[in-house]
Design an enzyme around this catalytic site. Structure first.
Site, PDB file in Angstrom:
ATOM      1  N   SER A   1      32.577  11.759   5.000  1.00  0.00           N
ATOM      2  CA  SER A   1      32.419  11.975   6.427  1.00  0.00           C
ATOM      3  C   SER A   1      31.636  10.810   6.990  1.00  0.00           C
ATOM      4  O   SER A   1      30.587  10.461   6.450  1.00  0.00           O
ATOM      5  CB  SER A   1      31.662  13.282   6.639  1.00  0.00           C
ATOM      6  OG  SER A   1      31.433  13.479   8.004  1.00  0.00           O
TER       7      SER A   1
ATOM      8  N   HIS B   1      34.735   7.968  14.160  1.00  0.00           N
ATOM      9  CA  HIS B   1      34.399   9.086  13.285  1.00  0.00           C
ATOM     10  C   HIS B   1      35.590   9.333  12.368  1.00  0.00           C
ATOM     11  O   HIS B   1      36.745   9.172  12.774  1.00  0.00           O
ATOM     12  CB  HIS B   1      34.122  10.329  14.147  1.00  0.00           C
ATOM     13  CG  HIS B   1      34.266  11.631  13.410  1.00  0.00           C
ATOM     14  ND1 HIS B   1      35.329  12.490  13.617  1.00  0.00           N
ATOM     15  CD2 HIS B   1      33.494  12.206  12.474  1.00  0.00           C
ATOM     16  CE1 HIS B   1      35.185  13.555  12.836  1.00  0.00           C
ATOM     17  NE2 HIS B   1      34.089  13.409  12.132  1.00  0.00           N
TER      18      HIS B   1
ATOM     19  N   ASN C   1      36.750  11.860   8.674  1.00  0.00           N
ATOM     20  CA  ASN C   1      36.416  12.603   7.465  1.00  0.00           C
ATOM     21  C   ASN C   1      37.677  13.019   6.741  1.00  0.00           C
ATOM     22  O   ASN C   1      38.698  13.341   7.361  1.00  0.00           O
ATOM     23  CB  ASN C   1      35.458  13.776   7.735  1.00  0.00           C
ATOM     24  CG  ASN C   1      36.140  15.027   8.203  1.00  0.00           C
ATOM     25  OD1 ASN C   1      36.904  15.653   7.461  1.00  0.00           O
ATOM     26  ND2 ASN C   1      35.872  15.406   9.440  1.00  0.00           N
ATOM     27  N   TYR C   2      37.616  12.974   5.414  1.00  0.00           N
ATOM     28  CA  TYR C   2      38.736  13.397   4.562  1.00  0.00           C
ATOM     29  C   TYR C   2      38.163  14.286   3.478  1.00  0.00           C
ATOM     30  O   TYR C   2      37.103  13.994   2.930  1.00  0.00           O
ATOM     31  CB  TYR C   2      39.470  12.177   3.999  1.00  0.00           C
ATOM     32  CG  TYR C   2      40.239  11.496   5.107  1.00  0.00           C
ATOM     33  CD1 TYR C   2      41.481  11.986   5.497  1.00  0.00           C
ATOM     34  CD2 TYR C   2      39.683  10.444   5.819  1.00  0.00           C
ATOM     35  CE1 TYR C   2      42.156  11.429   6.566  1.00  0.00           C
ATOM     36  CE2 TYR C   2      40.352   9.875   6.892  1.00  0.00           C
ATOM     37  CZ  TYR C   2      41.589  10.376   7.262  1.00  0.00           C
ATOM     38  OH  TYR C   2      42.255   9.844   8.335  1.00  0.00           O
ATOM     39  N   ARG C   3      38.852  15.401   3.206  1.00  0.00           N
ATOM     40  CA  ARG C   3      38.251  16.396   2.308  1.00  0.00           C
ATOM     41  C   ARG C   3      39.312  17.153   1.522  1.00  0.00           C
ATOM     42  O   ARG C   3      40.462  17.296   1.949  1.00  0.00           O
ATOM     43  CB  ARG C   3      37.385  17.366   3.110  1.00  0.00           C
ATOM     44  CG  ARG C   3      38.164  18.058   4.202  1.00  0.00           C
ATOM     45  CD  ARG C   3      37.281  18.672   5.279  1.00  0.00           C
ATOM     46  NE  ARG C   3      38.132  19.378   6.258  1.00  0.00           N
ATOM     47  CZ  ARG C   3      38.715  18.796   7.296  1.00  0.00           C
ATOM     48  NH1 ARG C   3      38.525  17.525   7.551  1.00  0.00           N
ATOM     49  NH2 ARG C   3      39.507  19.488   8.096  1.00  0.00           N
TER      50      ARG C   3
ATOM     51  N   GLY D   1      20.356  27.056   4.464  1.00  0.00           N
ATOM     52  CA  GLY D   1      19.996  26.073   3.451  1.00  0.00           C
ATOM     53  C   GLY D   1      20.538  24.675   3.706  1.00  0.00           C
ATOM     54  O   GLY D   1      20.175  23.742   3.002  1.00  0.00           O
TER      55      GLY D   1
ATOM     56  N   GLU E   1      19.432  17.756   9.637  1.00  0.00           N
ATOM     57  CA  GLU E   1      19.501  16.306   9.834  1.00  0.00           C
ATOM     58  C   GLU E   1      20.841  15.734   9.362  1.00  0.00           C
ATOM     59  O   GLU E   1      21.355  14.791   9.952  1.00  0.00           O
ATOM     60  CB  GLU E   1      18.361  15.609   9.085  1.00  0.00           C
ATOM     61  CG  GLU E   1      17.025  15.736   9.754  1.00  0.00           C
ATOM     62  CD  GLU E   1      16.932  14.910  11.034  1.00  0.00           C
ATOM     63  OE1 GLU E   1      16.980  13.689  10.951  1.00  0.00           O
ATOM     64  OE2 GLU E   1      16.813  15.511  12.111  1.00  0.00           O
TER      65      GLU E   1
END
Lengths: 343, 343
Positions: free
Chosen positions: B109, B123, B125-127, B299, B303
């Site tokens: 990401s 921007h 992202n690859y998942r 959890g 940030e």
């Protein structure tokens, strides 16, 4: 006596004038607030008084809005059903699926973002909501029958640096306004304010709180221990309490504003202020019910809903500001993580 | 051949190294990215490479993050049920209420916010997501049986000033990567990107789009016209397609970055950039599913979720910037309000 919607309208109009005049007097070399009256096609009107002066870097205010609105329309059955969970008087209507009912909502809403990091940001809103019978053939000019009504309100303070005497002064002024109407109001409403302005993903509160209540009417109130709690209960008594809170706003805030406006500013303090303003943005956009509701309402002007956002904000990844033990910033954070009793 | 989770892990590790190295080479006088490896107590690990240099005002980058994570754990029944709506292979499990199942999620990401208003923010992202059988006594070291799997990905561009040739170059690079794997991928995924990055309360898109897909696997895909659409269908083919998109990132963006990084900056252009960055914040905090999901996950480090926010942003009430007809800002707004075909 005039209907409550008219008395509330008159009150918030005069409170708006008073607050804007006081802020203009405090900052005489800055441009005046921009006053804009608007009408709502679907019913109602408002007056926005806003201060935004990016080209005027010496103004004491950086961005501010003191807005009132008095709107009316038809409340759909789904909304009535939702409100019935807090108002037993609506339960029959919700069950019988009577259809829409007319509503009135009138309130004042303000946010003040001063430029100096030692002067806190402050937010307040006071509002009256009323649901009436669908027009059942009353003679012209006679008031419609009220099915349900309630008042809501908030005043809360967001300092960037901690001056304990300022926070104590602020809370004391609100407590005095509350105490005259019932000794259990301030503790219950102070807790409700702390609970509400919590930035869950940071484990921090937005500021040092104040008071917050909603759905205050002649029915049992969820924030008060039991129904025998001494408190304003009739519409007139609650209106008097709301006016006491609204009238306490200037005394609670203005002396802090005056005392801190000349405090020394340096890049470090300004940077911390803008990081904390980033948290203000996070709260308002992620959690604040008014903002979420406003942005999701078709036809609402996003600029008015987002008036509450600061002029500038910063996000530094894993910033080191505030991490140094014993620093002024760390002291502020400690209080934001662990709300205190201030009076 | 190694299991897909290992092949994907190896790929995103190498893509992260490549992208960070390219950005550091492009900005050699700036501090290097801060590399931080972390472990997740509940299972898995990651590497964050972040750039934040508030005290280094001449850096080409203002804030950036190129992060990878490979995490695993147990997926609760409610999550399996929700995923079953897009994945028929999970329907039986959801119905039979088998309980939790192990999952793996691995992805890259990134967000890049350059300082110069002529260089766009980007921007991507690859998942890869995988659900496996609960341990059913396989011999140590043999891979668990896969119940469901899919790939998702996004690359999108957010310019502050419109250079049509830049946007065309960006989209052309993504289209080329897509076309080699099926001619209908780019049009479908380009539309999905435009639809997704929409700031509803402003009636504006966040940027000029790119490509976006989710749930890409061997089952029918909701974005593609029908199940006979030529497209990568087996895990190996889809992985090859995802790698093509990931590999297209640097060629799609870096030449724009290089071409615009020396463009003239003045206060007006910087102000407009920060106002638009305010819109970026609005999208990410109000609408972005990844951000909402991240902030609501217990959890998770806020940030890391909020790494995508710009270093600074502005909100001016009813700003006049962008309202002047024929101005550079008005031209940008026009495209943000009405997405175009760029190739």
């Amino acid at each position: 006596m005039a209907a409550m919607r008219e008395r509330m309208t008159e009150y918030i109009e005069s409170l708006q004038r008073e607050i804007v005049a006081a802020l203009e007097a405090a900052d005489p070399t800055a441009p005046p607030f921009n006053r804009r009256a608007w009408d709502r096609a679907q019913g109602g009107r408002g007056v926005s008084c806003t201060f935004t002066a990016p080209d005027h870097p010496s103004s004491v205010l950086e961005k501010a809005g003191v807005n009132i609105s008095m709107i009316h329309g038809q409340l759909p059955p789904a909304a009535i059903k939702q409100m019935a969970t807090e108002h037993a008087s609506l339960a029959d209507r919700a069950d019988s699926g009577t259809g829409s009912l007319p509503f009135f909502a009138g309130g004042i809403s303000l946010v003040i973002h001063p430029r100096n990091p030692s002067v806190p940001t402050v937010h307040a809103n006071y509002r009256y909501f009323e649901i009436t019978e669908a027009n059942s053939g009353e003679p012209e000019g006679s008031p419609p029958k009220i099915v349900a009504w309630w008042f809501g309100g908030i005043t809360d303070l967001t300092p960037y640096y901690l001056f304990e005497e300022d926070v104590m002064h602020f809370h004391r002024a609100l407590k005095e306004a509350c105490d005259a109407h019932g000794p259990q109001l301030y503790p219950a409403f102070k807790k409700s304010c702390d609970d509400y302005f919590f930035i869950k993903h940071r484990g921090e509160h937005r500021g040092v709180g104040g008071i917050r209540f909603d759905d205050l009417c002649d029915e049992p109130h969820s924030l008060l221990a039991d129904d025998s709690t001494p408190r304003p209960r009739k519409a007139d008594e609650i209106f008097a309490f709301v006016k006491a809170c609204g009238n306490a706003f200037l005394p609670s805030y203005l002396s802090i504003f005056e005392r801190r406006r000349g405090s020394p500013v340096d890049e470090h303090r300004r940077r911390w202020q803008l990081i904390r303003r980033g948290r203000y943005v996070e709260f308002n956009l992620v959690y604040d019910r008014g903002t979420k509701f406003g942005l999701a309402t078709p036809g609402v002007q996003a600029e008015n809903v987002l008036m509450s956002l600061p002029e500038t904000a910063r996000w530094e990844y894993m910033s080191d500001v505030g991490t140094e033990e014993g620093s002024e910033e760390a002291k502020m954070l400690e209080v934001l993580r662990n709300p205190r009793d201030w009076v």
